[in-house]
Design a protein around this motif. Structure first.
Motif, PDB file in Angstrom:
ATOM      1  N   MET A   1       0.840  -1.184   0.000  1.00 45.83           N
ATOM      2  CA  MET A   1       0.000   0.000   0.000  1.00 45.83           C
ATOM      3  C   MET A   1       0.888   1.252   0.000  1.00 45.83           C
ATOM      4  O   MET A   1       1.848   1.335   0.766  1.00 45.83           O
ATOM      5  CB  MET A   1      -0.889  -0.018   1.238  1.00 45.83           C
ATOM      6  N   LEU A   2       0.551   2.184  -0.844  1.00 47.20           N
ATOM      7  CA  LEU A   2       1.330   3.416  -0.941  1.00 47.20           C
ATOM      8  C   LEU A   2       0.994   4.363   0.200  1.00 47.20           C
ATOM      9  O   LEU A   2      -0.170   4.526   0.564  1.00 47.20           O
ATOM     10  CB  LEU A   2       1.047   4.131  -2.265  1.00 47.20           C
ATOM     11  N   ARG A   3       2.032   4.956   0.729  1.00 52.23           N
ATOM     12  CA  ARG A   3       1.837   5.969   1.763  1.00 52.23           C
ATOM     13  C   ARG A   3       1.754   7.325   1.097  1.00 52.23           C
ATOM     14  O   ARG A   3       2.284   7.530  -0.002  1.00 52.23           O
ATOM     15  CB  ARG A   3       2.998   5.919   2.742  1.00 52.23           C
ATOM     16  N   LYS A   4       1.138   8.272   1.762  1.00 53.38           N
ATOM     17  CA  LYS A   4       0.965   9.612   1.190  1.00 53.38           C
ATOM     18  C   LYS A   4       2.305  10.249   0.845  1.00 53.38           C
ATOM     19  O   LYS A   4       2.447  10.889  -0.190  1.00 53.38           O
ATOM     20  CB  LYS A   4       0.185  10.507   2.145  1.00 53.38           C
ATOM     21  N   TYR A   5       3.318  10.077   1.690  1.00 62.35           N
ATOM     22  CA  TYR A   5       4.601  10.712   1.421  1.00 62.35           C
ATOM     23  C   TYR A   5       5.257  10.110   0.175  1.00 62.35           C
ATOM     24  O   TYR A   5       5.985  10.792  -0.538  1.00 62.35           O
ATOM     25  CB  TYR A   5       5.531  10.663   2.633  1.00 62.35           C
ATOM     26  N   GLU A   6       4.988   8.826  -0.106  1.00 56.47           N
ATOM     27  CA  GLU A   6       5.542   8.200  -1.311  1.00 56.47           C
ATOM     28  C   GLU A   6       4.909   8.799  -2.564  1.00 56.47           C
ATOM     29  O   GLU A   6       5.595   9.025  -3.561  1.00 56.47           O
ATOM     30  CB  GLU A   6       5.325   6.697  -1.293  1.00 56.47           C
ATOM     31  N   ILE A   7       3.628   9.061  -2.509  1.00 55.48           N
ATOM     32  CA  ILE A   7       2.946   9.683  -3.645  1.00 55.48           C
ATOM     33  C   ILE A   7       3.432  11.121  -3.814  1.00 55.48           C
ATOM     34  O   ILE A   7       3.691  11.568  -4.932  1.00 55.48           O
ATOM     35  CB  ILE A   7       1.416   9.623  -3.463  1.00 55.48           C
ATOM     36  N   GLY A   8       3.601  11.828  -2.692  1.00 60.95           N
ATOM     37  CA  GLY A   8       4.134  13.192  -2.753  1.00 60.95           C
ATOM     38  C   GLY A   8       5.534  13.215  -3.328  1.00 60.95           C
ATOM     39  O   GLY A   8       5.862  14.052  -4.182  1.00 60.95           O
ATOM     40  N   ALA A   9       6.381  12.294  -2.909  1.00 62.23           N
ATOM     41  CA  ALA A   9       7.747  12.214  -3.433  1.00 62.23           C
ATOM     42  C   ALA A   9       7.733  11.864  -4.916  1.00 62.23           C
ATOM     43  O   ALA A   9       8.544  12.380  -5.694  1.00 62.23           O
ATOM     44  CB  ALA A   9       8.557  11.187  -2.644  1.00 62.23           C
ATOM     45  N   PHE A  10       6.803  11.012  -5.323  1.00 57.95           N
ATOM     46  CA  PHE A  10       6.662  10.665  -6.739  1.00 57.95           C
ATOM     47  C   PHE A  10       6.333  11.909  -7.571  1.00 57.95           C
ATOM     48  O   PHE A  10       6.954  12.157  -8.601  1.00 57.95           O
ATOM     49  CB  PHE A  10       5.570   9.597  -6.911  1.00 57.95           C
ATOM     50  N   ILE A  11       5.370  12.684  -7.109  1.00 57.81           N
ATOM     51  CA  ILE A  11       4.983  13.904  -7.829  1.00 57.81           C
ATOM     52  C   ILE A  11       6.165  14.864  -7.920  1.00 57.81           C
ATOM     53  O   ILE A  11       6.463  15.405  -8.991  1.00 57.81           O
ATOM     54  CB  ILE A  11       3.767  14.576  -7.137  1.00 57.81           C
ATOM     55  N   LEU A  12       6.860  15.064  -6.810  1.00 56.71           N
ATOM     56  CA  LEU A  12       8.025  15.962  -6.812  1.00 56.71           C
ATOM     57  C   LEU A  12       9.140  15.429  -7.705  1.00 56.71           C
ATOM     58  O   LEU A  12       9.798  16.190  -8.421  1.00 56.71           O
ATOM     59  CB  LEU A  12       8.535  16.167  -5.388  1.00 56.71           C
ATOM     60  N   ARG A  13       9.352  14.112  -7.684  1.00 52.42           N
ATOM     61  CA  ARG A  13      10.404  13.505  -8.505  1.00 52.42           C
ATOM     62  C   ARG A  13      10.125  13.701  -9.988  1.00 52.42           C
ATOM     63  O   ARG A  13      11.013  14.069 -10.764  1.00 52.42           O
ATOM     64  CB  ARG A  13      10.511  12.011  -8.178  1.00 52.42           C
ATOM     65  N   ILE A  14       8.893  13.478 -10.402  1.00 56.00           N
ATOM     66  CA  ILE A  14       8.518  13.645 -11.814  1.00 56.00           C
ATOM     67  C   ILE A  14       8.638  15.114 -12.219  1.00 56.00           C
ATOM     68  O   ILE A  14       9.196  15.436 -13.274  1.00 56.00           O
ATOM     69  CB  ILE A  14       7.089  13.123 -12.070  1.00 56.00           C
ATOM     70  N   LEU A  15       8.148  16.011 -11.390  1.00 53.92           N
ATOM     71  CA  LEU A  15       8.227  17.448 -11.678  1.00 53.92           C
ATOM     72  C   LEU A  15       9.677  17.904 -11.798  1.00 53.92           C
ATOM     73  O   LEU A  15      10.049  18.596 -12.760  1.00 53.92           O
ATOM     74  CB  LEU A  15       7.519  18.252 -10.587  1.00 53.92           C
ATOM     75  N   LEU A  16      10.508  17.509 -10.850  1.00 55.17           N
ATOM     76  CA  LEU A  16      11.914  17.898 -10.868  1.00 55.17           C
ATOM     77  C   LEU A  16      12.627  17.290 -12.085  1.00 55.17           C
ATOM     78  O   LEU A  16      13.378  17.977 -12.777  1.00 55.17           O
ATOM     79  CB  LEU A  16      12.604  17.458  -9.573  1.00 55.17           C
ATOM     80  N   GLY A  17      12.362  16.019 -12.355  1.00 55.09           N
ATOM     81  CA  GLY A  17      12.980  15.359 -13.499  1.00 55.09           C
ATOM     82  C   GLY A  17      12.606  16.026 -14.809  1.00 55.09           C
ATOM     83  O   GLY A  17      13.465  16.294 -15.657  1.00 55.09           O
TER      84      GLY A  17
END
Length: 140
Positions: free
Chosen positions: A1-17
């Motif tokens: 199960m995904l945690r909220k911080y993992e989804i937040g980090a995913f969004i930030l990672r994609i945006l930064l990349g």
């Protein structure tokens, strides 16, 4: 199960990349010689333009895929620190009408630092790579 911080980090990672991929690509498409000239005009060695553009381009792709996120994030943070202190600081936070301020650079630095410090990001190839290493260690 995904945690909220993992989804937040995913969004930030994609945006930064994506942001750094586009910046690196632009440096090469607009003629890397222009970037070399700019770097030399502010007292940096010309070859460092290739290093920065390469890290932005390849690092952006790596972040989007979730490969080497921590290492790439540290490198991008160092680039942002250099950009802030070498170029943008003189223009102030919001800029001075002649050049942009350092507010975007600071935000990108903060995102880079967060990704360098965080443990996991959803949908990253690092998770697959390191999971199989952990599984192999448990079996052996």
């Amino acid at each position: 199960m995904l945690r909220k911080y993992e989804i937040g980090a995913f969004i930030l990672r994609i945006l930064l990349g994506f942001t750094f991929f586009i910046h690196g690509l632009a440096k090469f498409q607009d003629g890397i010689e222009n970037t070399v000239g700019f770097f030399e005009s502010i007292g940096l060695p010309g070859f460092s333009a290739y290093v920065v553009a390469g890290i932005e381009l390849i690092g952006g792709i790596a972040l989007i895929l979730g490969i080497g996120t921590r290492v790439i994030s540290v490198l991008l943070a160092l680039i942002m620190i250099g950009a802030i202190f070498k170029v943008k600081l003189a223009g102030g936070f919001l800029g001075n009408g002649q050049m942009a301020g350092f507010e975007l650079d600071l935000a990108l630095l903060a995102i880079s630092a967060y990704l360098a410090l965080t443990n996991r990001s959803a949908f990253a190839l690092d998770n697959v790579i390191f999971q199989s290493k952990r599984d192999n260690q448990l079996e052996g």
